[in-house]
Enzyme design. Structure first.
Site, PDB file in Angstrom:
ATOM      1  N   SER A  70       0.793  -1.225   0.000  1.00  0.00           N
ATOM      2  CA  SER A  70       0.000   0.000   0.000  1.00  0.00           C
ATOM      3  C   SER A  70       0.825   1.275   0.000  1.00  0.00           C
ATOM      4  CB  SER A  70      -0.962   0.007   1.182  1.00  0.00           C
ATOM      5  OG  SER A  70      -0.264   0.300   2.366  1.00  0.00           O
ATOM      6  N   LYS A  96      -6.281   3.753   8.869  1.00  0.00           N
ATOM      7  CA  LYS A  96      -5.240   4.629   8.313  1.00  0.00           C
ATOM      8  C   LYS A  96      -5.678   6.079   8.339  1.00  0.00           C
ATOM      9  CE  LYS A  96      -3.163   1.222   5.235  1.00  0.00           C
ATOM     10  NZ  LYS A  96      -3.068   0.733   3.843  1.00  0.00           N
TER      11      LYS A  96
END
Ligand SMILES: Nc1ncnc2c1ncn2[C@@H]1O[C@H](COP(=O)(O)OP(=O)(O)O)[C@@H](O)[C@H]1O
Ligand SMILES: [Mg+2]
Length: 813
Positions: A691, A734
């Site tokens: 990611s 996140k």
């Protein structure tokens, strides 16, 4: 004329502290007390006669009349052995009981005047005669058998009654009182019993008092004799043992020494009373019968007893009534937890299904999320909302299958496993059982605890769960299991298949404030004994604690800091303060200087440094990526504990940059003549996952174009070689991490747009969340247009590493 024949008179006295002597035998007597030594010396100078009187209370050192019984024994000193000036052993002939009329002197030793003791019995002569005969017969039996036995085992290991009469001697005793005195030594009587025989003046009562013990003794001796007969010519050891045990039991029963038997009887009664199934009852009883054949001091006996006790502690067939009232459950969940709307709804649905289909095995709830978000405490709330008992077992670090399923009984100190112990603790067969941290079950050579867990959780198998220790099947099918975990990756697939995952995510600071105000603070005040109105903590102070003293997804450290504040306040309250206010300044005194400052606010835009976002089992986190180039041969160096997947992302970032160099305004020659170093600080922590792809690419483009990257931007997204931003997982955590860290703009892959729905409004209003389809979308915003000032030499020191409270082992994407 000697006083031997007439009883009445004055004699020196020896008080006895613990012993009680009856007349009719010759025996030793230890003399220690000074006054008693003088009494002996006086008696030996005279006619060797002395009076022995037991003390009422052995603790009295210098007894007077009130401390002595009214009856004593006249004795003749046969022999005196001096050990040392102050200690004698004497041999006495104990002659007869006498009545103590008065103590006529106490110095230098006691002197008593005594008279003959007259019997006061009201019994008829016939009754007295027949009871006397009965006692005599018993005593004859006891005496005879005792001698027979004595002559048999010459080694004399066994303790025999201390009487020494022969059968003929007993038969010659006419006086019933003398008969009682003669019998006493054979009966192993307690001090109290001997005393009452001594002072009792009613002859009939004296006779009757010894009959039960005589009877017992006679039976015991007969049984002992029988054993001898039975064992004669019998050589098999096991047979001998069985006969002896049998007899031992009978003898113990006769003697009333039934401690073991009492224990076994007690267990037997408990087994009868318990609601265990017939099958289990049979197993338990079998153990009891084994126990009754064993010496209670043997290890086997103890193993068997512990086993039976364990069986009894299992709450067989004990069930609490379920209260499945969905609105009551909702009220309890609401009262005990703020926020968590989605999770509460899921739990209520789950409970409703339970209500409608109580016999269907619903799936097992698995609450997943970072630490401190209330997973464990939700489990407890579920129990209380159902009115069930609650048990929690922590599976963190459980490596041994035996911890789940118990040790076999053959091991020393074997115990049931945690499941059975949990049931025992719960006291019912249908508790809510929270299996905490099931993701931390570890397997090694001591067997696979996950396999055992699988059996526990499988509705097909857990009806007959067998613990190695318990051995009989235990029905776990009515237990409501709730599991918790920080992550799903480490849970084995078969286990996961049985569970219904409910995700809990971290809290925003507004949610934390609500939790702190409504739950954590009241709870901690209570625990520190501070009244609600004795400590004022404003929202401003709580928010400061949240921002400057904690950085975490959950509220665990927040609770800890609040506890610290309460401790400080408790001191002031204890010192007499009526109310304690708390200013920001005082907060700093209590908790020390702020522990966290915004990573972002401290930084400036920089070339080659970008903020990425990571997901970890303990919540989201921001992650800095640094990139530098220097003259070289086009090599790439990757450091900072990158995992393979992340290294490949870095390679892809390089390739995309090379292939788009012209468009990006990068000189191909510069790429060919530079080495690139990409580094992730916090090198001790392993980082992996795809990611970071877009962020890595931005960092590379930044160094080759010498354009700085905005410090208030964070980026997450995977890339492919065509420059597409691909979706990633763990978005909510996140984004929350970015928000906590003070980021202003977050780029997320376009295909993660749907996840934005989950993001709390509070965060959405403060954070600019932008979606990107291509790397270019992020580059356009993150990279400032203005060419950077010439890079100072040597290289700029790296940005300060973010301080993190909650970094995990790995940072998968
Ligand atoms: N939403 C919430 N409302 C009220 N208290 C909460 C909430 N979330 C967590 N807590 C409290 O925070 C503490 C830590 O929660 P805990 O259940 O141990 O977290 P976890 O098991 O997820 O690590 C507990 O005291 C719990 O009651
Ligand atoms: Mg927990």
């Amino acid at each position: 004329m000697s006083k031997h024949t007439e009883t009445a008179g004055q004699y020196p006295v020896i008080p006895l502290r613990t012993e009680v002597q009856l007349p009719g035998h010759v025996g030793p007597l230890e003399i220690g007390r000074e006054a008693s030594v003088r009494a002996i010396e006086a008696a030996t100078r005279d006619d060797n006669l002395i009076i022995i009187i037991p003390q009422k209370n052995p603790a009295v050192r210098d007894p007077g009349q009130k401390d002595l019984h009214e009856v004593g024994v006249r004795a003749e000193i046969v022999q005196v052995v001096k050990h040392s000036p102050g200690r004698f052993t004497t041999v006495m002939r104990f002659l007869e009981r006498v009545h103590i009329d008065a103590l006529v002197a106490t110095e230098p030793f006691l002197v008593a005047s005594v008279s003959k003791l007259a019997s006061t019995t009201e019994a008829t002569p016939d009754a007295l005669a027949s009871t006397t005969t009965k006692v005599r017969d018993y005593l004859v039996a006891v005496v005879t058998d005792a001698q027979a036995k004595e002559s048999r085992d010459k080694d004399g290991k066994e303790k025999e009654p201390r009487g020494e009469l022969t059968r003929a001697q007993v038969q010659a005793i006419v006086d019933p009182d003398k008969l009682v005195d003669a019998a006493a030594p054979y009966l192993e009587l307690e001090r109290d019993e001997l005393t009452s025989l001594l002072i009792e003046t009613d002859t009939m009562k004296r006779l009757e008092r010894i009959i039960p013990s005589l009877e017992r003794q006679a039976t015991v001796l007969r049984l002992k004799a029988d054993i001898g007969a039975e064992l004669e010519g019998e050589s098999s050891r096991t047979h001998r043992e069985r006969v002896l045990r049998d007899r031992m039991r009978q003898i113990q029963e006769e003697l009333g020494e039934q401690d073991d038997n009492a224990e076994i009887d007690d267990l037997r009664k408990k087994i009868e009373d318990s609601k265990m199934s017939d099958e289990v009852r049979a197993v338990a009883k079998k153990q009891l019968s084994r126990m009754s054949q064993m010496a209670s001091s043997s290890p086997e006996y103890n193993i068997a007893r512990t086993y039976v006790e364990n069986l009894l502690e299992i709450p067989w067939n004990v069930f609490t009534d379920d209260r499945i009232d969905v609105s009551a459950a909702r009220a309890i969940l609401e009262a005990e937890h703020s926020g968590l709307e989605k999770v509460k709804r899921r739990i209520l649905e789950f409970l409703a299904v339970r209500k409608l289909a109580p016999n269907k095995h619903g799936p097992i709830l698995l609450l997943v999320g970072p630490p401190g978000v209330g997973k464990t405490s939700l489990g407890k709330s579920i129990a209380s909302s159902l009115g069930r008992k609650y048990v929690r077992i922590s599976l963190g670090g459980v490596r041994d299958e035996a911890e789940v399923r118990g040790h076999r009984r053959t091991y020393i100190g074997a115990l049931p496993g945690r499941i059975i112990s949990g049931l025992k603790k719960a006291g019912s067969m249908n508790p809510v059982f929270v299996l905490d941290e099931i993701d931390k079950l570890a397997a090694d050579m001591r067997g696979d605890p996950a396999a055992a867990m699988l059996e526990v959780l499988d509705p097909e198998q857990n009806k007959d769960f067998v613990d190695h220790y318990v051995e009989v099947p235990v029905d776990l099918s009515k237990v409501m299991f709730i599991c918790t975990a920080n992550q799903l990756d480490t849970i084995s697939q078969p286990l996961l298949d049985r569970m219904e995952v409910v995700e809990l995510s971290g809290y925003t600071s507004v949610e934390k404030l609500a939790i702190a105000k409504n739950h954590l603070l009241p709870k901690q005040l209570g625990e520190h004994g501070i009244g609600k109105d004795q400590l004022e903590v404003t929202d401003e102070v709580l928010t400061e604690i949240i921002h400057s003293y904690t950085r975490e997804a959950g509220v665990r450290n927040l609770e800890r800091e609040i506890a610290a504040v309460c401790r400080g306040a408790a001191v002031k309250v204890a010192e007499g303060a009526e109310t304690v206010g708390l200013s920001l300044k005082q907060l700093e005194e209590l908790l020390g200087p702020p522990r966290y400052v915004s990573d972002i606010a401290e930084r400036k835009p920089e070339v080659g440094v970008i903020t990425g976002l990571a997901w970890t089992p303990v919540g989201g986190d921001i992650m800095f990526i640094e990139c530098r180039i220097y003259p070289g041969k086009g090599e790439v160096k990757l450091t900072g504990q990158m995992g393979d997947v992340m290294k490949e992302s870095a390679q892809a970032a390089m390739s995309w940059t090379r292939s788009n160099a012209t468009r990006l305004g990068i000189d191909h020659a510069k790429i060919a003549s530079s080495d690139v170093h990409i580094h992730l600080p916090q090198g001790g922590i392993k980082k992996d996952g795809p990611s970071a792809g877009v962020a890595l690419t931005c960092a590379v483009v930044s160094v080759f174009t010498n354009r700085p990257i905005r410090n208030d931007v964070a980026i997450t997204g995977e890339i492919d070689l065509r420059g597409n931003a691909l979706p990633i997982g763990g978005l909510k955590e996140k984004i929350l991490a970015a928000h906590r860290a003070g980021i202003k703009i977050v780029f997320i892959p376009f295909r993660n747009e749907k996840d934005i729905l989950d993001i709390p409004d509070e965060v959405k209003s403060q954070l600019d969340i932008r979606t990107m389809k291509k790397i270019d979308d992020a580059l356009a915003v993150a990279l400032g247009d203005a060419p950077a000032p010439p890079e100072p030499e040597p290289a700029i020191p790296p940005p300060t590493a973010p301080s993190r409270s909650n970094v995990g082992e790995r940072l998968p994407s």
